[in-house]
Design an enzyme around this catalytic site. Sequence first.
Site, PDB file in Angstrom:
ATOM      1  N   GLN A 134      70.649  79.076  20.034  1.00  0.00           N
ATOM      2  CA  GLN A 134      69.598  79.331  21.029  1.00  0.00           C
ATOM      3  C   GLN A 134      69.156  80.795  21.058  1.00  0.00           C
ATOM      4  OE1 GLN A 134      67.972  77.096  22.715  1.00  0.00           O
ATOM      5  NE2 GLN A 134      69.242  75.314  22.239  1.00  0.00           N
ATOM      6  N   HIS A 180      78.102  73.745  23.555  1.00  0.00           N
ATOM      7  CA  HIS A 180      77.462  72.522  23.046  1.00  0.00           C
ATOM      8  C   HIS A 180      78.544  71.701  22.328  1.00  0.00           C
ATOM      9  CE1 HIS A 180      74.882  70.210  20.266  1.00  0.00           C
ATOM     10  NE2 HIS A 180      73.873  70.477  21.070  1.00  0.00           N
ATOM     11  N   LYS A 222      65.137  75.388  15.298  1.00  0.00           N
ATOM     12  CA  LYS A 222      64.921  75.904  16.655  1.00  0.00           C
ATOM     13  C   LYS A 222      64.200  77.248  16.644  1.00  0.00           C
ATOM     14  CE  LYS A 222      69.196  73.759  18.305  1.00  0.00           C
ATOM     15  NZ  LYS A 222      68.863  72.668  19.221  1.00  0.00           N
TER      16      LYS A 222
HETATM   17  C1  LIG Z   1      73.815  75.973  21.653  1.00  0.00           C
HETATM   18  C2  LIG Z   1      73.639  74.930  20.594  1.00  0.00           C
HETATM   19  N1  LIG Z   1      74.568  74.783  19.659  1.00  0.00           N
HETATM   20  C3  LIG Z   1      74.443  73.881  18.671  1.00  0.00           C
HETATM   21  C4  LIG Z   1      73.358  73.059  18.579  1.00  0.00           C
HETATM   22  C5  LIG Z   1      73.308  72.057  17.461  1.00  0.00           C
HETATM   23  O1  LIG Z   1      72.315  72.356  16.559  1.00  0.00           O
HETATM   24  P1  LIG Z   1      71.967  71.359  15.368  1.00  0.00           P
HETATM   25  O2  LIG Z   1      71.810  70.011  15.985  1.00  0.00           O
HETATM   26  O3  LIG Z   1      70.703  71.888  14.803  1.00  0.00           O
HETATM   27  O4  LIG Z   1      73.105  71.402  14.398  1.00  0.00           O
HETATM   28  C6  LIG Z   1      72.356  73.177  19.545  1.00  0.00           C
HETATM   29  C7  LIG Z   1      71.142  72.334  19.509  1.00  0.00           C
HETATM   30  O5  LIG Z   1      71.050  71.199  19.854  1.00  0.00           O
HETATM   31  C8  LIG Z   1      72.504  74.129  20.570  1.00  0.00           C
HETATM   32  O6  LIG Z   1      71.580  74.246  21.524  1.00  0.00           O
END
Ligand SMILES: Cc1ncc(COP(=O)(O)O)c(C=O)c1O
Lengths: 151, 408
Positions: free
Chosen positions: B204, B121, B227
């Site tokens: 996730q 991500h 999440k």
């Molecule tokens: C694998 C992964 N990493 C990081 C994130 C980022 O999470 P957040 O936006 O809650 O910081 C997400 C969610 O969008 C994700 O699915």
Amino acid sequence: MSADLTELYQQVILDHNRRPRNRGKLPTANRVAHGDNPSCGDQCSVYLRLDGDRIAEISFDGSGCAISQASASLMTTQLKGKTSAQAQALYDQFHEIVTTGKEPEEISDIAAFAGVHTFPARIKCATLGWHAALNALKGDAVPATTESHTD
Amino acid sequence: MPTWNNIRADFPILHQQVNGKPLVYLDNGATSQKPRAVIDALVHYYERDNSNVHRGLHALSMRATDAYEGARTRIATFLHAADPAEIIFTRGTTESINIVARSFATRLKAGDVILTTEMEHHSNLVPWQQAAKASGATLRYVSVLGANAEGGLDLAALDQLLTPQVKVFAFTHISNTLGTINPVAELCRRARAVGAITVIDAAQSVGHAPLDVQAIGCDYLAFSGHKMCGPTGIGVLYGRRALLEKLAPDETGGGMVVNVTYEGATWKPAPERFEAGTPNVAGAIGLGVACDYLDALDRAAIERHDHALARLAYEKLSTLPGIRLLGPTGERGGLVSFAFPDVHAHDVVTFADEDGVALRGGHHCNQPLMRKLGLTSTTRASFYVYNTAEEIDVLVASMRRTLKFFVG
Ligand SMILES: Cc1ncc(COP(=O)(O)O)c(C=O)c1O
């Protein structure tokens, strides 16, 4: 299918999406600008051959949803032969249509985009190609991004 | 006590119509819905206990502090951490990873290597790019194999990549775009063998399966509360105590200092050292209650449930003409990501929305991976405890209708 969705995906839009006009790089282009919609990854490049202040030729290239692709395709058919002032006026009209749903007085294919106004998240899709075209006209080196525009 | 039989009753938001159809919420990868117990905990806190923590000597402040620190202990248990002091509250995964990446940015030098993977991500990618730029270190990637990324990480190449120059190895537990489940314990073991620090993006995975940071053997682990049935704006950075003790603070200010003069200040130990300013007290408490909720359902059962739905969705979707399904063909996390040759993901999502089905369409904060796969966007259906097999039928029917409209 709901009335809203039928309004959004009008026949004109579906047709331009299936058979985009003026698609591909323009070998003779003397202006090019690129537009990005970072939140969804849509991309659009617009190529112009300007003859003085007039758009002699125009094409687009890119990828994105039916709305963004059809809008860019239809735009190329509308802008060919126009001066930059006329192009800006057309965009203003188009912007009015997609944000308010009000159709223009004279009959025009761009009225097909009136249905966009009930889907605010899709306005950016509809205006992406136009932003790129206007930037190409201005000779802006910076890529257009719909995120930095007010719509 | 939540029960599987009556689980949908625990989530007030599910009982509504969208565009005249019952809501089918399949965007859990972006954020999950909240059970009544978590919502009530937030209301209870604001109605009865709201106060600043660690500062006041009055009854409310003590109650708020106890609840906040209780949540920390609860989360330590949830992750099987050795010590509650290893739990740092943050805004979410993104902030957690940034804290670690920024600390490396000041410590790494030219010649050092940051290793990550092609399936990260943006929030486990861009912070490392920044750390590499700031420090002169080199950023390398473990490849993803297969035209549809079905082969997962190229583990055969790992020995070559994991040189002693690798100072940090950051990777996701479950890919938010592919559903790939990475062998995190093995990755940590191999990284440790060359002395690299490991950072796991567990955004996730934490709320979807049993997780034991000591068994995995990671150094850092990041996740978001929202999440996993918790509130937004709260997340966790788990760090091994021995490392946190050596880590300089990221932000400075109130709450994290011992002694301040006009000339300088000394820091509290972890976790306070990393929690400058008034923390998200309500969020932390809500997250603790979310842990209770998920454990009452039993995380092993959640894992079975989510994986079974993902498998079912994968099978049913694979019958659609032209569909390109991404990620593993076998065991996968609770999500399915796919693309059609002639219909863009946004059009798919707009049509699904009309059927009451909430999906995600786009690049899923994974632009380089999309580019590698020759895609600009996919449609993703991601599942959680309250989703049902019937909802997958609604999804597939909606996809058929969309294809009929655009392709004929
Ligand atoms: C694998 C992964 N990493 C990081 C994130 C980022 O999470 P957040 O936006 O809650 O910081 C997400 C969610 O969008 C994700 O699915």
